[in-house]
Design an enzyme around this catalytic site. Structure first.
Site, mmCIF file in Angstrom:
data_model
loop_
_atom_site.group_PDB
_atom_site.id
_atom_site.type_symbol
_atom_site.label_atom_id
_atom_site.label_comp_id
_atom_site.label_asym_id
_atom_site.label_seq_id
_atom_site.Cartn_x
_atom_site.Cartn_y
_atom_site.Cartn_z
ATOM 1 N N LYS A 22 0.839 -1.206 0.000
ATOM 2 C CA LYS A 22 0.000 0.000 0.000
ATOM 3 C C LYS A 22 0.869 1.250 0.000
ATOM 4 O O LYS A 22 0.676 2.170 -0.787
ATOM 5 C CB LYS A 22 -0.894 -0.029 1.249
ATOM 6 N N ARG A 92 -3.446 11.300 4.656
ATOM 7 C CA ARG A 92 -2.459 12.377 4.661
ATOM 8 C C ARG A 92 -1.427 12.239 3.552
ATOM 9 O O ARG A 92 -0.819 13.226 3.136
ATOM 10 C CB ARG A 92 -1.758 12.536 5.996
ATOM 11 N N CYS A 116 -2.812 13.468 13.446
ATOM 12 C CA CYS A 116 -3.641 12.263 13.329
ATOM 13 C C CYS A 116 -3.452 11.420 14.580
ATOM 14 O O CYS A 116 -2.752 11.830 15.507
ATOM 15 C CB CYS A 116 -3.310 11.495 12.066
ATOM 16 N N ARG A 121 2.645 14.837 13.028
ATOM 17 C CA ARG A 121 2.971 14.608 11.625
ATOM 18 C C ARG A 121 2.991 15.884 10.783
ATOM 19 O O ARG A 121 2.219 16.023 9.823
ATOM 20 C CB ARG A 121 2.024 13.562 11.030
ATOM 21 N N ILE A 328 9.725 6.810 16.183
ATOM 22 C CA ILE A 328 9.354 7.489 14.931
ATOM 23 C C ILE A 328 8.158 8.425 15.145
ATOM 24 O O ILE A 328 8.167 9.564 14.709
ATOM 25 C CB ILE A 328 9.032 6.465 13.816
ATOM 26 N N ARG A 419 -8.162 0.583 5.517
ATOM 27 C CA ARG A 419 -7.336 1.552 4.775
ATOM 28 C C ARG A 419 -6.077 0.876 4.241
ATOM 29 O O ARG A 419 -5.563 1.261 3.198
ATOM 30 C CB ARG A 419 -6.915 2.707 5.699
HETATM 31 C C1 UD1 Z 1 5.309 6.720 6.086
HETATM 32 C C2 UD1 Z 1 4.345 5.562 6.017
HETATM 33 C C3 UD1 Z 1 3.947 5.119 7.424
HETATM 34 C C4 UD1 Z 1 5.171 4.818 8.250
HETATM 35 C C5 UD1 Z 1 6.149 5.982 8.202
HETATM 36 C C6 UD1 Z 1 7.455 5.676 8.908
HETATM 37 C C7 UD1 Z 1 3.167 5.948 3.950
HETATM 38 C C8 UD1 Z 1 1.898 6.346 3.297
HETATM 39 N N1 UD1 Z 1 3.162 5.991 5.286
HETATM 40 O O1 UD1 Z 1 4.643 7.815 6.705
HETATM 41 O O2 UD1 Z 1 3.124 3.958 7.314
HETATM 42 O O3 UD1 Z 1 4.788 4.570 9.582
HETATM 43 O O4 UD1 Z 1 6.462 6.342 6.857
HETATM 44 O O5 UD1 Z 1 8.052 4.559 8.354
HETATM 45 O O6 UD1 Z 1 4.124 5.585 3.311
HETATM 46 N N2 UD1 Z 1 8.088 14.395 10.196
HETATM 47 C C9 UD1 Z 1 8.256 15.733 10.490
HETATM 48 N N3 UD1 Z 1 8.212 16.613 9.455
HETATM 49 C C10 UD1 Z 1 8.011 16.238 8.157
HETATM 50 C C11 UD1 Z 1 7.837 14.866 7.875
HETATM 51 C C12 UD1 Z 1 7.878 13.958 8.919
HETATM 52 O O7 UD1 Z 1 8.431 16.103 11.637
HETATM 53 O O8 UD1 Z 1 7.961 17.092 7.271
HETATM 54 C C13 UD1 Z 1 8.095 13.409 11.297
HETATM 55 C C14 UD1 Z 1 6.728 12.734 11.444
HETATM 56 O O9 UD1 Z 1 5.862 13.503 12.241
HETATM 57 C C15 UD1 Z 1 7.119 11.423 12.086
HETATM 58 C C16 UD1 Z 1 8.487 11.122 11.485
HETATM 59 O O10 UD1 Z 1 8.988 12.361 10.983
HETATM 60 O O11 UD1 Z 1 7.202 11.573 13.474
HETATM 61 C C17 UD1 Z 1 8.458 10.102 10.363
HETATM 62 O O12 UD1 Z 1 7.571 10.531 9.338
HETATM 63 P P1 UD1 Z 1 7.693 10.072 7.828
HETATM 64 O O13 UD1 Z 1 8.896 9.210 7.660
HETATM 65 O O14 UD1 Z 1 7.565 11.267 6.971
HETATM 66 O O15 UD1 Z 1 6.414 9.160 7.682
HETATM 67 P P2 UD1 Z 1 5.259 9.282 6.607
HETATM 68 O O16 UD1 Z 1 5.845 9.480 5.253
HETATM 69 O O17 UD1 Z 1 4.219 10.220 7.078
#
Ligand code: UD1
Length: 440
Positions: A22, A92, A116, A121, A328, A419
């Site tokens: 997914k 998101r 969320c 996030r 994370i 989802r």
């Molecule tokens: C993706 C996955 C999710 C997985 C996560 C970590 C998808 C659709 N979702 O989520 O299932 O759990 O990777 O492996 O692929 N952060 C910031 N600022 C930003 C971006 C991220 O602070 O601009 C923080 C987030 O709040 C979080 C951490 O970094 O605490 C990791 O986020 P990220 O790796 O971006 O995860 P997603 O891409 O949202």
């Protein structure tokens, strides 16, 4: 709304075919916005997030045809550069339209996704990256607006290897003139799969899967086909489920190297694993042994998306404590309270001394929220109870709990689970579980 009713206590036996990922499908489908030509994506799972992605592509102006697990995306009308809030709030990952649309049209407007169930996030890392590429960022009525007169390749160092930010920046830089270098990039298999697809479209990306990714911008991308990688989180969920219930399960269509960290832990728990290139067989005869500590990390570490199912597994170990540290996301323990309703003994613990310094740079991200630690005191059993899913993986954890618990478990809000998992109840029924979907 649907709910799952599970009569627990049956071991799992048989074969499950794993669906396409997914999390890889979402950016790959959205990167079809980068071309005017036809793209066909195979092995796309049937799940709610994929339906949302299809609606988003259609809203933006694409024609989307679906035949089973294959999705054909073709041009229908000139693309819009605005993603509607009612789709972004459902998923998101919709913010991933920003990269491709910015690169093609030099402007895009996306509603801020907001927090969320698992944390704040924010998308600050995405936005800083777009700024480095030459975009201006402004805000209006809850939306973020990106604009640029001219975009140009740049060297971008991410403060944290965010999966979404790496994807968004990859999808923009492929069409931006000049060379872009993404340092401290996410190394997850989904990044590699996205880069593979983009390269098939004519992009020039090197180094995906490593910490530094090099991109040379091209003028245009063309249509391509691609088969999405297997869903490593689905694989992990079923491996953990079998370890909790006992049994003998074969998972067909897997990439064992994508779940290496989990396999190591499961072996230590007492699971017997046979690893083949596209298949994993797991046999579990006894209660799982306790593992002293699990810390979620970026790939290739233990994935945060399996933290919740792992917590359930540790409830079924007989003695000992498992310390689970979530590094994370800052709010990813909602399932603990639901598991407690089933008899789990879980307490909140401060991180061990010195840990705060050595944990990943997560703390410097998005307002500096600390990772949290809980301790699971394994009692060897859980009891069925009515519980509620709060997000996709928390829901999966409750399914694992219900399958291995004594008595009946009723899980409400299964739309969260839908989802991200394709027909999970049918797959589990096929290997002996007593789980059914009913209308609430
Ligand atoms: C993706 C996955 C999710 C997985 C996560 C970590 C998808 C659709 N979702 O989520 O299932 O759990 O990777 O492996 O692929 N952060 C910031 N600022 C930003 C971006 C991220 O602070 O601009 C923080 C987030 O709040 C979080 C951490 O970094 O605490 C990791 O986020 P990220 O790796 O971006 O995860 P997603 O891409 O949202």
């Amino acid at each position: 709304m649907d709910k799952f009713i599970i009569d627990g206590g049956r071991s799992l036996k048989g074969t499950i075919t794993i669906s396409g990922s997914k999390n890889a499908s979402l950016p790959i489908l959205l990167s079809t916005l980068l071309t005017q030509e036809i793209c066909t994506i195979h092995q796309v799972p049937v799940s709610r997030d994929i339906n949302t992605t299809i609606r988003l592509l259609e809203y933006l102006g694409k024609k989307v045809e679906r035949l089973g697990h294959s999705i054909k995306v073709s041009p229908r009308r000139p693309l819009k550069t605005y993603a509607p809030y009612d789709l972004v709030k459902q998923m998101r990952a919709s913010v991933l339209v920003a990269g491709p649309l910015l690169a093609r049209f030099k402007k895009v407007r996306v509603p801020l996704p907001g927090g969320c169930a698992i944390g704040l996030r924010p998308i600050n890392i995405h936005l800083e990256g777009f700024k480095a590429l030459g975009a201006s960022v402004s805000y209006q009525k809850g939306d973020v607006i990106l604009k640029a007169n001219r975009l140009k390749g740049a060297s971008i160092k991410l403060p944290f290897p965010s999966v979404g930010a790496t994807e968004n920046l990859l999808m923009s830089s492929v069409l931006i003139p000049g060379r872009t270098r993404i340092q401290n990039a996410a190394r997850e298999p989904e990044i590699v799969d996205l880069a593979d697809f983009l390269n098939r479209m004519g992009a020039k990306i090197r180094g995906a899967g490593k910490s530094v990714i090099h991109i040379v911008g091209v003028k245009e991308l063309h249509g391509a086909w691609h088969a999405v990688i297997p869903d490593r989180i689905e694989v992990g969920t079923f491996l953990i489920a079998c370890s909790a219930t006992g049994g003998d399960l074969i998972l067909e269509g897997t990439c064992p190297e994508h779940v290496g960290a989990l396999l190591k832990k499961l072996k230590a728990c007492g699971a017997v694993l046979d690893i083949f290139p596209n298949r994993i067989r797991i046999r579990m005869k006894s209660r799982p042994r306790t593992i002293g500590e699990i810390k979620t990390e970026v790939f290739p570490g233990f994935p945060t998306d399996l933290q919740a199912p792992w917590m359930t597994l540790m409830c079924f170990s007989r003695q000992g404590r498992c310390r689970i540290q979530e590094n994370i996301f800052e709010k990813r323990f909602m399932h603990a309270a639901e598991l407690a309703r089933m008899g789990a003994q879980i307490s909140v613990a401060p991180p061990p001394a010195g840990e705060a310094k050595s944990a990943p740079s997560r703390r410097s991200v998005g307002g500096g929220v600390d990772g949290t630690t809980v301790v699971v005191h394994g009692t060897g059993h859980l009891y069925g109870a009515p519980v509620m899913a709060s997000d996709i993986r928390a829901g999966a954890a409750l399914i694992v709990a219900g399958l291995a618990a004594r008595g009946r478990t009723e899980i409400s809000r299964v739309y969260h689970i839908d989802r991200g998992y394709e027909k999970i109840e049918e797959k589990l029924q096929g290997v002996g579980a007593r789980i059914k979907r009913v209308k609430e």
